[in-house]
Each structure stands twice: as structure tokens, then as C-alpha cells.
Scaffold this active site. Structure first.
Site, PDB file in Angstrom:
ATOM      1  N   ASP A   8      -0.552  -4.036  -6.101  1.00 33.26           N
ATOM      2  CA  ASP A   8      -1.100  -2.670  -6.036  1.00 33.26           C
ATOM      3  C   ASP A   8      -0.484  -1.858  -4.888  1.00 33.26           C
ATOM      4  O   ASP A   8      -0.118  -0.694  -5.062  1.00 33.26           O
ATOM      5  CB  ASP A   8      -2.625  -2.706  -5.869  1.00 33.26           C
ATOM      6  CG  ASP A   8      -3.348  -2.902  -7.196  1.00 33.26           C
ATOM      7  OD1 ASP A   8      -2.763  -2.591  -8.250  1.00 33.26           O
ATOM      8  OD2 ASP A   8      -4.507  -3.368  -7.173  1.00 33.26           O
ATOM      9  N   LYS A  59     -10.933  -9.000  -9.513  1.00 27.44           N
ATOM     10  CA  LYS A  59      -9.832  -9.026  -8.538  1.00 27.44           C
ATOM     11  C   LYS A  59     -10.145  -9.827  -7.270  1.00 27.44           C
ATOM     12  O   LYS A  59      -9.235 -10.376  -6.655  1.00 27.44           O
ATOM     13  CB  LYS A  59      -9.439  -7.601  -8.145  1.00 27.44           C
ATOM     14  CG  LYS A  59      -8.655  -6.860  -9.211  1.00 27.44           C
ATOM     15  CD  LYS A  59      -8.263  -5.489  -8.677  1.00 27.44           C
ATOM     16  CE  LYS A  59      -7.234  -4.826  -9.557  1.00 27.44           C
ATOM     17  NZ  LYS A  59      -6.686  -3.616  -8.939  1.00 27.44           N
ATOM     18  N   GLY A  64     -12.809   1.435  -0.001  1.00 26.12           N
ATOM     19  CA  GLY A  64     -13.165   0.344  -0.909  1.00 26.12           C
ATOM     20  C   GLY A  64     -11.969  -0.577  -1.155  1.00 26.12           C
ATOM     21  O   GLY A  64     -11.004  -0.601  -0.384  1.00 26.12           O
ATOM     22  N   SER A  99      -7.673  -0.864 -21.372  1.00 27.49           N
ATOM     23  CA  SER A  99      -6.522  -1.087 -20.481  1.00 27.49           C
ATOM     24  C   SER A  99      -5.215  -0.557 -21.076  1.00 27.49           C
ATOM     25  O   SER A  99      -4.922  -0.750 -22.258  1.00 27.49           O
ATOM     26  CB  SER A  99      -6.382  -2.581 -20.189  1.00 27.49           C
ATOM     27  OG  SER A  99      -5.181  -2.800 -19.473  1.00 27.49           O
TER      28      SER A  99
HETATM   29  N1  NAP Z   1      -3.840   3.861  -9.920  1.00 28.59           N
HETATM   30  C1  NAP Z   1      -4.143   2.579  -9.807  1.00 28.59           C
HETATM   31  O1  NAP Z   1      -3.338   1.697 -10.155  1.00 28.59           O
HETATM   32  C2  NAP Z   1      -5.466   2.189  -9.214  1.00 28.59           C
HETATM   33  C3  NAP Z   1      -5.680   0.866  -8.795  1.00 28.59           C
HETATM   34  C4  NAP Z   1      -6.922   0.538  -8.233  1.00 28.59           C
HETATM   35  C5  NAP Z   1      -7.911   1.520  -8.128  1.00 28.59           C
HETATM   36  N2  NAP Z   1      -7.678   2.793  -8.553  1.00 28.59           N
HETATM   37  C6  NAP Z   1      -8.709   3.852  -8.427  1.00 28.59           C
HETATM   38  O2  NAP Z   1      -9.107   3.915  -7.069  1.00 28.59           O
HETATM   39  C7  NAP Z   1     -10.456   4.370  -6.972  1.00 28.59           C
HETATM   40  C8  NAP Z   1     -11.243   3.487  -6.008  1.00 28.59           C
HETATM   41  O3  NAP Z   1     -11.416   2.197  -6.588  1.00 28.59           O
HETATM   42  P1  NAP Z   1     -12.021   0.964  -5.725  1.00 28.59           P
HETATM   43  O4  NAP Z   1     -11.759  -0.253  -6.524  1.00 28.59           O
HETATM   44  O5  NAP Z   1     -11.574   1.032  -4.323  1.00 28.59           O
HETATM   45  O6  NAP Z   1     -13.599   1.286  -5.758  1.00 28.59           O
HETATM   46  P2  NAP Z   1     -14.696   0.727  -4.736  1.00 28.59           P
HETATM   47  O7  NAP Z   1     -14.249  -0.526  -4.072  1.00 28.59           O
HETATM   48  O8  NAP Z   1     -15.976   0.741  -5.508  1.00 28.59           O
HETATM   49  O9  NAP Z   1     -14.780   1.873  -3.587  1.00 28.59           O
HETATM   50  C9  NAP Z   1     -15.226   3.159  -3.898  1.00 28.59           C
HETATM   51  C10 NAP Z   1     -14.982   4.100  -2.716  1.00 28.59           C
HETATM   52  O10 NAP Z   1     -15.344   5.426  -3.145  1.00 28.59           O
HETATM   53  C11 NAP Z   1     -16.363   5.939  -2.281  1.00 28.59           C
HETATM   54  N3  NAP Z   1     -17.255   6.791  -3.094  1.00 28.59           N
HETATM   55  C12 NAP Z   1     -17.635   6.587  -4.383  1.00 28.59           C
HETATM   56  N4  NAP Z   1     -18.425   7.583  -4.800  1.00 28.59           N
HETATM   57  C13 NAP Z   1     -18.545   8.454  -3.764  1.00 28.59           C
HETATM   58  C14 NAP Z   1     -19.217   9.684  -3.574  1.00 28.59           C
HETATM   59  N5  NAP Z   1     -19.934  10.235  -4.559  1.00 28.59           N
HETATM   60  N6  NAP Z   1     -19.108  10.304  -2.371  1.00 28.59           N
HETATM   61  C15 NAP Z   1     -18.387   9.751  -1.369  1.00 28.59           C
HETATM   62  N7  NAP Z   1     -17.710   8.579  -1.479  1.00 28.59           N
HETATM   63  C16 NAP Z   1     -17.799   7.942  -2.656  1.00 28.59           C
HETATM   64  C17 NAP Z   1     -17.055   4.733  -1.695  1.00 28.59           C
HETATM   65  O11 NAP Z   1     -17.704   5.099  -0.503  1.00 28.59           O
HETATM   66  P3  NAP Z   1     -18.872   4.173   0.146  1.00 28.59           P
HETATM   67  O12 NAP Z   1     -18.199   3.002   0.764  1.00 28.59           O
HETATM   68  O13 NAP Z   1     -19.516   5.067   1.144  1.00 28.59           O
HETATM   69  O14 NAP Z   1     -19.774   3.796  -1.001  1.00 28.59           O
HETATM   70  C18 NAP Z   1     -15.836   3.801  -1.483  1.00 28.59           C
HETATM   71  O15 NAP Z   1     -15.113   4.155  -0.335  1.00 28.59           O
HETATM   72  C19 NAP Z   1     -11.000   4.382  -8.403  1.00 28.59           C
HETATM   73  O16 NAP Z   1     -11.023   5.709  -8.864  1.00 28.59           O
HETATM   74  C20 NAP Z   1      -9.997   3.568  -9.185  1.00 28.59           C
HETATM   75  O17 NAP Z   1      -9.903   3.981 -10.525  1.00 28.59           O
HETATM   76  C21 NAP Z   1      -6.469   3.138  -9.102  1.00 28.59           C
END
Ligand code: NAP
Length: 269
Positions: free
Chosen positions: A101, A65, A127, A14
Site C-alpha cells: 500500500d 489486513k 487509521g 473488489s
Molecule cells: N486507495 C487505496 O488503495 C486505499 C487503500 C486503503 C484505504 N483506502 C481508503 O482510506 C480511507 C481510510 O481507511 P482506513 O482503513 O485507514 O480506515 P480506519 O482505520 O477505519 O480509519 C479511519 C480514519 O478516518 C477518521 N474518520 C472517520 N470518520 C470521520 C469523521 N466523520 N470525522 C473525522 N474523522 C473521521 C478516523 O478518525 P478517528 O480515529 O478519530 O475515529 C480515522 O482516522 C478509506 O476511505 C479507505 O477507502 C484507500
């Protein structure tokens, strides 16, 4: 000295301890900030123990979370809408849950000068992270807000959940063929596997911007795709990370840190 921490599993990677130490230095606040490894099975006991140890606030990262919501004494409206809590504020007997966020995301867009109002916005993915940014995106009044995802049910469920705040058009990635957007936000986690999701042809309008919630190596596949779309500007999610941290810091300490300096520090490694 007032104590704060980030809880997660794993949490060693982190950036929050460095970030908050810098916020504290900038604003002249005397506080300590730890990274505490908490396995999912012991989350309730850990929250109680941290309260007993006198912690005044916690940041919550993966995988807690959503689970932490059931353990909060109260939850802010925006965290309820986001369906997740990333910040805990100490109360007399427990914790109040909030979510910074969405605020972090919209502040970062603002910092970068990426407009939303009146623009055609596409969000890729449906997601947890996407759910957290939809309320502020809708409140910024885009001309259209499309959410597309591999699993088609998720954007439909989001459109239904957010109906009272504003309209979301649910789509699948391949059905986007022929569309044009002024701002494309990648909210998928595909970049963590070194992949860019499959999308049809040119989607970005001339002068359009691309923003990825991911940062570091996970940003590289989307960056390459955004370059192939001739994006006017491309940004990763490091700024969002720092802005959500700054918003939590402000909730705890009542003072706003200078995020630009901390983004620069973290980018320098
Ligand atoms: N900058 C920041 O402060 C911050 C904060 C939070 C998250 N994030 C980033 O945001 C991203 C998403 O996180 P999350 O928590 O939302 O994850 P999550 O709840 O697991 O959701 C993942 C999403 O990505 C899609 N996905 C994953 N692999 C895929 C692939 N190969 N092809 C097509 N779609 C794919 C999933 O689609 P399906 O529903 O079809 O499986 C879903 O919509 C991550 O990279 C995370 O590091 C950044």
C-alpha cells in the site's frame, strides 16, 4: 495455470480481479485471479485451504489486513512497520506477508508529479491506511509531516512508533488553524458517509496539491473541499489502488505492468 485471488468480506465489489486480469493480459502471463469471500471466523482455515488448492499469491482486503499477520510464516519489514499485510506470497508450507500500500501510494504521487521532498505535508486521519503510508512519506523527506486526527491519541502514538524513521508532528484538526501546507493527503474514511471533516479555514498554500486515499463517491466531499482551497491539482486514490496491485503482481510474477492504462480502464467503469 497459476492461481491468485483477493480475499475479503465483502469482496464482490473488489476491482482486483479486473485489474489483475488486465495486468496478466498486458504482460502475457497465463494466470487466473478470483475473488474469494472469507468471513473473519474462518480466516485460518481459508488460508490453509487456499494453500492446499495451490494458490500462489493472495491479496488481502478488509477486514483481514491485520488479523492475517498472525497467520503468516514470515512478514516483510515494511508490512511490520505498516502494521498490516495486503499481499501474501506462497511459501512451501504457508504464506509470507508483505504490504504494497505504501509503495502504491508513493508511486502514484510520483506518477502524478505531486512532490513530497522539501514540502510541508499534512495527513488527515490516523487509521490503518495512514499508518501504511507514513514510512514512504517520511523517507521522501518532507520539510514537515503533520498528522491530524479527530481522536488526538492516535497521531501521538504514530509519532512515537515512527520516531526512528523521521519526525511526525501530531495534531488535532482544529489546532491546524493558521497553518499552510503544500500537500494535503486525506486518509480519513469520512467520505464514505458523504462527509468532509471539519477543518479551520485556508490550509493549502498557493500552488498546493490535494490527494485523497478514497476514490469513487467517497472522494467527492474532499474534492469539493480541495476546490474551495484553490488546489493546483486534486487526485483520488484509484491510482494508489492500481499501483499497490501492480506492486503485488510484480512480487508474484517478476514483471511490472503498465499502471496508467489500467487506471484509465477502471476510471472508464
Ligand atoms: N486507495 C487505496 O488503495 C486505499 C487503500 C486503503 C484505504 N483506502 C481508503 O482510506 C480511507 C481510510 O481507511 P482506513 O482503513 O485507514 O480506515 P480506519 O482505520 O477505519 O480509519 C479511519 C480514519 O478516518 C477518521 N474518520 C472517520 N470518520 C470521520 C469523521 N466523520 N470525522 C473525522 N474523522 C473521521 C478516523 O478518525 P478517528 O480515529 O478519530 O475515529 C480515522 O482516522 C478509506 O476511505 C479507505 O477507502 C484507500
Amino acid at each position: 495455470m497459476d492461481r491468485y485471488a483477493v480475499i475479503g468480506h465483502p469482496v464482490a465489489h473488489s476491482k482486483s480481479p479486473r485489474m489483475h486480469a488486465q495486468f496478466a493480459r498486458q504482460t502475457g502471463q497465463a494466470l487466473s485471479y478470483d475473488a474469494v469471500e472469507v468471513e473473519p471466523e474462518v480466516l485460518p482455515a481459508a488460508l490453509q485451504a487456499l494453500h492446499e488448492q495451490g494458490y500462489r499469491g493472495l491479496n488481502v482486503t478488509l477486514p483481514h489486513k491485520v488479523a492475517v499477520m498472525a497467520l503468516c510464516e514470515s512478514i516483510s519489514a515494511r508490512a511490520q512497520i505498516a502494521g498490516a499485510v495486503n499481499t501474501l506470497i506462497r511459501t512451501e508450507h504457508g504464506w509470507r506477508g508483505d504490504n504494497t500500500d505504501g509503495e502504491g501510494f508513493i508511486r502514484d504521487l510520483h506518477r502524478l508529479g505531486f512532490g513530497v521532498t522539501g514540502r510541508r505535508v499534512l495527513v488527515l486521519g490516523a487509521g490503518g491506511a495512514v499508518r501504511g503510508i507514513l514510512e514512504p512519506l517520511l523517507r521522501a523527506r518532507p520539510a514537515t509531516l503533520v498528522v491530524s486526527n479527530r481522536n488526538p491519541w492516535k497521531p501521538e502514538a504514530l509519532a512515537e512508533q515512527f520516531r526512528d524513521i523521521g519526525p511526525i508532528t501530531p495534531r488535532t484538526h482544529l489546532s491546524l488553524k493558521g497553518d499552510r501546507y503544500d500537500l494535503i493527503v486525506n486518509g480519513t474514511s469520512a467520505g464514505h458517509g458523504g462527509e468532509m471533516i471539519a477543518l479551520p479555514g485556508q490550509l493549502l498554500a498557493e500552488g498546493g496539491d490535494c490527494y485523497d486515499l478514497s476514490y469513487g463517491k467517497a472522494f467527492l466531499p474532499f474534492r469539493a473541499w480541495a476546490e474551495s482551497q484553490s488546489a493546483a491539482r486534486i487526485a483520488d486514490g484509484l491510482g494508489m489502488l492500481v499501483e499497490q496491485g501492480a506492486a503485488a503482481f510484480e512480487l508474484w510474477r517478476g514483471v511490472r505492468p503498465d499502471t496508467a492504462a489500467v487506471i484509465e480502464m477502471l476510471r472508464a467503469g
